[in-house]
Design an enzyme around this catalytic site. Structure first.
Site, PDB file in Angstrom:
ATOM      1  CD  GLU A  24      -1.135   0.497   3.675  1.00  0.00           C
ATOM      2  OE1 GLU A  24      -1.389   1.700   3.869  1.00  0.00           O
ATOM      3  OE2 GLU A  24      -1.595  -0.426   4.369  1.00  0.00           O
ATOM      4  CE  LYS A  85      -6.204   6.577   5.443  1.00  0.00           C
ATOM      5  NZ  LYS A  85      -6.315   6.809   6.916  1.00  0.00           N
ATOM      6  CB  ALA A 140     -14.221   0.255   2.815  1.00  0.00           C
ATOM      7  CE  LYS A 158      -3.884   1.110  10.583  1.00  0.00           C
ATOM      8  NZ  LYS A 158      -4.415   0.360   9.431  1.00  0.00           N
TER       9      LYS A 158
END
Length: 304
Positions: A24, A85, A140, A158
């Site tokens: 990413e 983002k 998402a 996380k």
């Protein structure tokens, strides 16, 4: 169907059937300051190469979706201002407007799949935020795992999230969730969450085989591999718990909401741990890159 623009290194690897690992780009633009962001991006890419695969950092540059960036593009992205983002909802809009955007887990999975890349290494996935029963704040990333056939290697979700609810949603969506080399689902900066992972895998070949068998069975979606942070780099859960609680209380007091929540919490945790959380984050991303490369070598490329 759009095919991402490939870097020369990635194009050659896919043409030759060599292993490729997607990465990413939000960690570069939204995760840390210059020049540490560029140094970390290069370090993670080099970790993938050292483990026998080719890195493909996913990003949108001036409206073009890329799978694999040249070093010049990586440097430019690391210094860019006002970078969007991107998740599933805004990927197409960013491209249509000719903007530059960094991909989250969901958007990286989309870009990887379009490029024929079956494995993706990240830090941690998004999930169900605490208080989601009233805010409905659910990443998402979870739905993307249910619909896009990419195996995602992460150090769990996380630790700022509601991990039990995150696992429940993944189960409801039919996403296979593995813990690698242990029974406990990892909690990002900590090796253990106290929650049993639905599945366990002790070998990259097992994960690759499951990925391919899901395709053969006609099952949509990907897999999540929870890879615990190396023991020498972890921050124990009992140390982090009060830090996370303080950061979340501050976010609520200040009215932080939506996409601003995660960046705010991560920044406050960085400050409250005196930078230790970022050091651990870098270590776990590199650890995930090594495992993803091993899975990609077993899986074979390209994967459509």
């Amino acid at each position: 169907m759009i095919t991402p623009t490939l870097s020369p290194e990635v194009a050659e690897a896919l043409a030759d059937g060599r292993a490729v690992v997607a990465l990413e780009s939000t960690i570069i633009t939204h995760g840390m300051p210059w020049p540490q962001n560029l140094e970390t991006a290069r370090s993670v890419e080099d970790t993938v190469r050292a483990a026998g695969a080719v890195p493909a950092t996913i990003a949108v540059l001036d409206g073009v979706l890329y799978a694999g960036l040249t070093d010049a593009q990586l440097r430019a992205l690391a210094q860019a201002q006002g970078v969007a983002k991107l998740s599933r909802a805004d990927l197409g809009a960013c491209m249509a407007q000719g903007r530059t955007g960094a991909t989250t887990v969901a958007a990286t999975m989309i870009g990887a799949h379009l490029a024929g890349i079956g494995v993706f290494a990240t830090g941690g996935i998004g999930g169900v935020h605490k208080g989601a029963e009233t805010s409905f704040d659910i990443s998402a990333d979870l739905h993307e795992l249910a619909r896009t056939p990419v195996t995602v290697v992460a150090a769990g979700a996380k630790a700022i999230l509601d991990l039990p609810k995150t696992l429940e949603v993944l189960e409801t969506l039919g996403v296979p969730v593995f813990a690698y080399g242990q029974d406990d689902f990892p909690a990002f900066w900590s090796r253990a969450s106290g929650l049993a992972a639905p599945l366990r895998a002790d070998d990259p070949a097992q994960i690759a085989a499951a990925h391919l068998l899901r395709a053969d069975l006609g099952l949509g979606g990907g897999q999540l591999v929870g890879n615990p942070i190396p023991a020498d780099d972890e921050i124990p859960g009992e140390v982090l718990a009060p830090v996370i609680a303080q950061a979340q209380a501050e976010a609520e007091t200040q009215g932080i909401a939506g996409k601003s929540v995660t960046p705010f919490l991560l920044q406050r945790i960085f400050e409250l741990t005196e930078g230790r959380s970022l050091t651990a984050n870098i270590a776990l991303v590199r650890n995930n890159a090594r495992l993803a490369a091993a899975i990609a070598r077993e899986l074979g490329q390209p994967f459509a």
